[in-house]
Design an enzyme around this catalytic site. Sequence first.
Site, PDB file in Angstrom:
ATOM      1  N   ARG A  26     -16.623  64.772 -21.528  1.00 22.10           N
ATOM      2  CA  ARG A  26     -16.687  64.859 -22.990  1.00 22.10           C
ATOM      3  C   ARG A  26     -16.390  66.225 -23.590  1.00 22.10           C
ATOM      4  O   ARG A  26     -16.323  66.349 -24.797  1.00 22.10           O
ATOM      5  CB  ARG A  26     -18.060  64.356 -23.475  1.00 22.10           C
ATOM      6  CG  ARG A  26     -18.161  62.848 -23.362  1.00 22.10           C
ATOM      7  CD  ARG A  26     -19.512  62.307 -23.760  1.00 22.10           C
ATOM      8  NE  ARG A  26     -19.455  60.864 -23.775  1.00 22.10           N
ATOM      9  CZ  ARG A  26     -19.471  60.112 -22.684  1.00 22.10           C
ATOM     10  NH1 ARG A  26     -19.572  60.689 -21.501  1.00 22.10           N
ATOM     11  NH2 ARG A  26     -19.385  58.801 -22.765  1.00 22.10           N
ATOM     12  N   ILE A  93     -18.399  59.695  -9.944  1.00 20.00           N
ATOM     13  CA  ILE A  93     -17.493  58.949  -9.062  1.00 20.00           C
ATOM     14  C   ILE A  93     -16.877  59.863  -8.008  1.00 20.00           C
ATOM     15  O   ILE A  93     -15.939  59.474  -7.322  1.00 20.00           O
ATOM     16  CB  ILE A  93     -16.368  58.278  -9.877  1.00 20.00           C
ATOM     17  CG1 ILE A  93     -15.519  59.340 -10.616  1.00 20.00           C
ATOM     18  CG2 ILE A  93     -16.954  57.268 -10.872  1.00 20.00           C
ATOM     19  CD1 ILE A  93     -14.270  58.772 -11.285  1.00 20.00           C
ATOM     20  N   HIS A 111     -21.035  53.772 -11.583  1.00 23.01           N
ATOM     21  CA  HIS A 111     -19.669  53.724 -12.099  1.00 23.01           C
ATOM     22  C   HIS A 111     -18.621  53.734 -10.999  1.00 23.01           C
ATOM     23  O   HIS A 111     -17.445  53.978 -11.250  1.00 23.01           O
ATOM     24  CB  HIS A 111     -19.439  54.890 -13.066  1.00 23.01           C
ATOM     25  CG  HIS A 111     -20.329  54.835 -14.272  1.00 23.01           C
ATOM     26  ND1 HIS A 111     -20.607  55.927 -15.058  1.00 23.01           N
ATOM     27  CD2 HIS A 111     -21.014  53.794 -14.822  1.00 23.01           C
ATOM     28  CE1 HIS A 111     -21.426  55.565 -16.038  1.00 23.01           C
ATOM     29  NE2 HIS A 111     -21.684  54.281 -15.910  1.00 23.01           N
ATOM     30  N   SER A 185     -27.001  64.732 -17.185  1.00 19.61           N
ATOM     31  CA  SER A 185     -26.476  63.568 -17.894  1.00 19.61           C
ATOM     32  C   SER A 185     -26.735  63.701 -19.390  1.00 19.61           C
ATOM     33  O   SER A 185     -27.829  64.105 -19.805  1.00 19.61           O
ATOM     34  CB  SER A 185     -27.118  62.269 -17.396  1.00 19.61           C
ATOM     35  OG  SER A 185     -26.696  61.165 -18.176  1.00 19.61           O
TER      36      SER A 185
END
Length: 239
Positions: A26, A93, A111, A185
């Site tokens: 992000r 990932i 994910h 997170s």
Amino acid sequence: MIREAGTIAGFTGAGISTESGVPDFRSADSPWMQNKPIPFQLFLRSAEARREAWRRKFTMDDLYRHAAPTRGHLGIAALVAAGKMPAVITQNIDNLHQASGLSDKQVIELHGNGTYATCLACGRRHELAEIRTRFEASGEPPTCEACGGIVKSATISFGQTMPEGRLRAALELALASDLFLVLGSSLVVYPAATLPSLAKENGARLVIINREPTPLDEHADIVIAGEIGPILSRIANDL
């Protein structure tokens, strides 16, 4: 609090891997913004979209192919080795938890995993090195050598259903914990972001370690704004 905890549920996001050079998703200057994942339904419909998805995939892989586990990953591995944490739940990932010494059974990948691919039809595993050789030679998106089905990186794309078994395992660990430890997170991606709240509602203490504020900070027992590596290194040394 760590020492007194019986069962710790670890929950990691992109912030634990940025020390390794793996970009988070992000940030405004993140390379993910120039190489955004292709939505799942478009990937299924269009060979051209699949071709572009694989081009972007290999571009991103090249950016962090030499990434190694951080002090944060090693701290998590120490908590698992000490019997404090049965498994770590991760949104990442990058396979760095396994590279730190954890087994696949000790990592709940919500994910998926970007270090290999699978056939969407028969589930056969495909190695990326072989896929890349074929892709760069032909320019065509890969298909399964066993059944001819569409092959995709073993990650969960936008619009793709999260595997029920992984989410159930994560929920079971969250509800069994007396300490839920969030590491790096932003807690804005659902349904994964529901897990800390569910653990807290079930009586667990909630600790959040993240550089930026999260939506659950006001509900946490402890919030630490800082770098994960040094903090977990100190925790692991105190065990």
